[in-house]
Design a protein around this motif. Sequence first.
Motif, PDB file in Angstrom:
ATOM      1  N   SER A 125       0.809  -1.273  -0.013  1.00 53.45           N
ATOM      2  CA  SER A 125       0.020  -0.006   0.169  1.00 53.45           C
ATOM      3  C   SER A 125       1.048   1.333   0.039  1.00 53.45           C
ATOM      4  O   SER A 125       0.520   2.318  -0.562  1.00 53.45           O
ATOM      5  CB  SER A 125      -0.974  -0.129   1.229  1.00 53.45           C
ATOM      6  N   MET A 126       2.063   1.353   0.915  1.00 56.44           N
ATOM      7  CA  MET A 126       2.504   2.411   0.800  1.00 56.44           C
ATOM      8  C   MET A 126       3.458   2.576  -0.569  1.00 56.44           C
ATOM      9  O   MET A 126       3.588   3.752  -0.870  1.00 56.44           O
ATOM     10  CB  MET A 126       4.020   2.213   1.964  1.00 56.44           C
ATOM     11  N   LEU A 127       3.983   1.621  -1.177  1.00 61.31           N
ATOM     12  CA  LEU A 127       4.552   1.758  -2.619  1.00 61.31           C
ATOM     13  C   LEU A 127       3.646   2.179  -3.440  1.00 61.31           C
ATOM     14  O   LEU A 127       4.057   3.055  -4.131  1.00 61.31           O
ATOM     15  CB  LEU A 127       5.275   0.318  -2.977  1.00 61.31           C
ATOM     16  N   GLY A 128       2.377   1.631  -3.348  1.00 58.25           N
ATOM     17  CA  GLY A 128       1.252   2.102  -4.485  1.00 58.25           C
ATOM     18  C   GLY A 128       1.061   3.525  -4.252  1.00 58.25           C
ATOM     19  O   GLY A 128       0.826   4.295  -5.250  1.00 58.25           O
ATOM     20  N   ARG A 129       0.822   4.081  -2.834  1.00 56.25           N
ATOM     21  CA  ARG A 129       0.620   5.762  -2.831  1.00 56.25           C
ATOM     22  C   ARG A 129       1.522   6.484  -3.365  1.00 56.25           C
ATOM     23  O   ARG A 129       1.388   7.375  -3.679  1.00 56.25           O
ATOM     24  CB  ARG A 129      -0.031   5.687  -1.218  1.00 56.25           C
ATOM     25  N   VAL A 130       3.092   6.184  -2.973  1.00 53.46           N
ATOM     26  CA  VAL A 130       3.991   6.754  -3.323  1.00 53.46           C
ATOM     27  C   VAL A 130       4.313   6.931  -4.960  1.00 53.46           C
ATOM     28  O   VAL A 130       4.316   7.963  -5.506  1.00 53.46           O
ATOM     29  CB  VAL A 130       5.394   6.214  -2.750  1.00 53.46           C
ATOM     30  N   ALA A 131       3.879   5.711  -5.559  1.00 56.28           N
ATOM     31  CA  ALA A 131       3.902   5.746  -6.931  1.00 56.28           C
ATOM     32  C   ALA A 131       2.829   6.515  -7.485  1.00 56.28           C
ATOM     33  O   ALA A 131       2.936   7.101  -8.441  1.00 56.28           O
ATOM     34  CB  ALA A 131       3.692   4.316  -7.260  1.00 56.28           C
ATOM     35  N   GLN A 132       1.853   6.474  -6.784  1.00 50.63           N
ATOM     36  CA  GLN A 132       0.379   7.430  -7.510  1.00 50.63           C
ATOM     37  C   GLN A 132       0.909   8.700  -7.692  1.00 50.63           C
ATOM     38  O   GLN A 132       0.618   9.573  -8.497  1.00 50.63           O
ATOM     39  CB  GLN A 132      -0.591   6.945  -6.481  1.00 50.63           C
ATOM     40  N   VAL A 133       1.462   9.371  -6.622  1.00 50.62           N
ATOM     41  CA  VAL A 133       1.969  10.551  -6.412  1.00 50.62           C
ATOM     42  C   VAL A 133       3.017  11.077  -7.341  1.00 50.62           C
ATOM     43  O   VAL A 133       3.016  11.895  -8.114  1.00 50.62           O
ATOM     44  CB  VAL A 133       2.385  10.992  -5.018  1.00 50.62           C
ATOM     45  N   VAL A 134       4.134  10.038  -7.531  1.00 48.49           N
ATOM     46  CA  VAL A 134       5.138  10.317  -8.114  1.00 48.49           C
ATOM     47  C   VAL A 134       4.693  10.382  -9.792  1.00 48.49           C
ATOM     48  O   VAL A 134       5.135  11.188 -10.283  1.00 48.49           O
ATOM     49  CB  VAL A 134       6.564   9.358  -7.922  1.00 48.49           C
ATOM     50  N   TYR A 135       4.067   9.312 -10.263  1.00 50.06           N
ATOM     51  CA  TYR A 135       3.641   9.247 -11.503  1.00 50.06           C
ATOM     52  C   TYR A 135       2.831  10.656 -11.857  1.00 50.06           C
ATOM     53  O   TYR A 135       2.803  11.067 -12.924  1.00 50.06           O
ATOM     54  CB  TYR A 135       2.931   8.049 -11.727  1.00 50.06           C
ATOM     55  N   THR A 136       1.697  10.969 -10.892  1.00 46.92           N
ATOM     56  CA  THR A 136       1.071  11.959 -11.413  1.00 46.92           C
ATOM     57  C   THR A 136       1.840  13.290 -11.631  1.00 46.92           C
ATOM     58  O   THR A 136       1.530  13.972 -12.578  1.00 46.92           O
ATOM     59  CB  THR A 136      -0.091  12.260 -10.190  1.00 46.92           C
ATOM     60  N   LEU A 137       2.823  13.490 -10.658  1.00 44.79           N
ATOM     61  CA  LEU A 137       3.679  14.586 -10.737  1.00 44.79           C
ATOM     62  C   LEU A 137       4.672  14.761 -11.755  1.00 44.79           C
ATOM     63  O   LEU A 137       4.963  15.772 -12.554  1.00 44.79           O
ATOM     64  CB  LEU A 137       4.443  14.908  -9.421  1.00 44.79           C
ATOM     65  N   THR A 138       5.327  13.771 -12.196  1.00 46.17           N
ATOM     66  CA  THR A 138       6.582  13.352 -13.087  1.00 46.17           C
ATOM     67  C   THR A 138       6.072  13.816 -14.563  1.00 46.17           C
ATOM     68  O   THR A 138       6.628  13.556 -15.446  1.00 46.17           O
ATOM     69  CB  THR A 138       7.439  12.263 -13.024  1.00 46.17           C
ATOM     70  N   GLN A 139       4.662  13.693 -14.858  1.00 47.44           N
ATOM     71  CA  GLN A 139       4.133  13.708 -16.236  1.00 47.44           C
ATOM     72  C   GLN A 139       4.323  15.253 -16.754  1.00 47.44           C
ATOM     73  O   GLN A 139       4.221  15.467 -17.845  1.00 47.44           O
ATOM     74  CB  GLN A 139       2.523  13.535 -16.207  1.00 47.44           C
ATOM     75  N   PHE A 140       4.827  16.186 -15.650  1.00 44.03           N
ATOM     76  CA  PHE A 140       4.869  17.510 -16.139  1.00 44.03           C
ATOM     77  C   PHE A 140       6.383  17.877 -16.408  1.00 44.03           C
ATOM     78  O   PHE A 140       6.987  17.277 -15.763  1.00 44.03           O
ATOM     79  CB  PHE A 140       4.333  18.437 -14.817  1.00 44.03           C
TER      80      PHE A 140
END
Length: 164
Positions: A125-140
């Motif tokens: 769960s921790m890895l999933g939530r970190v990945a969600q934030v990282v991928y959402t931000l690194t699209q920019f």
Amino acid sequence: MAALAVLALVATGCGGDSAEPVPTTTTTAAGISTTTTVAAEPADVFVYFLDTDAQLVTAGRTVTGDDPAEAALEALLAGPEGIETDLGFASAIPAGTELLGLETTGGVSTVDLSAGFESGGGSASMLGRVAQVVYTLTQFDGVDAVRFQLDGRPVESIGGEGVI
């Protein structure tokens, strides 16, 4: 074929926030201030959720605001909606997690989230939530890495599992 059509719909934007007026103040050389209201331009962004196999999936959203990255994070924190939930999209980010700040400098976005971000769940769960934030931000453009803060304090690991 129907599944491809549904996925295309999700990828092209199933959210639909309307543009909200943004007040701007202009001061003339004579010192006279005027305030005008201009509608914020909508931006198409991606937010990253998890599917039923805990794999990252992309959902398209249309957001408004001065900062599309901040608006994308707010959409992420709000969780899946509409067809996204019908498709089984979920979020590992605990409900009630708040975005307290976002700053990007030198290719690194520093995101400040409320401490609830690290509550509950195991290492997956921790890895999933970190990945969600990282991928959402690194699209920019200009965002190559993400640093986390919780309640204004920098963290090097998240949760009791010590996800780095």
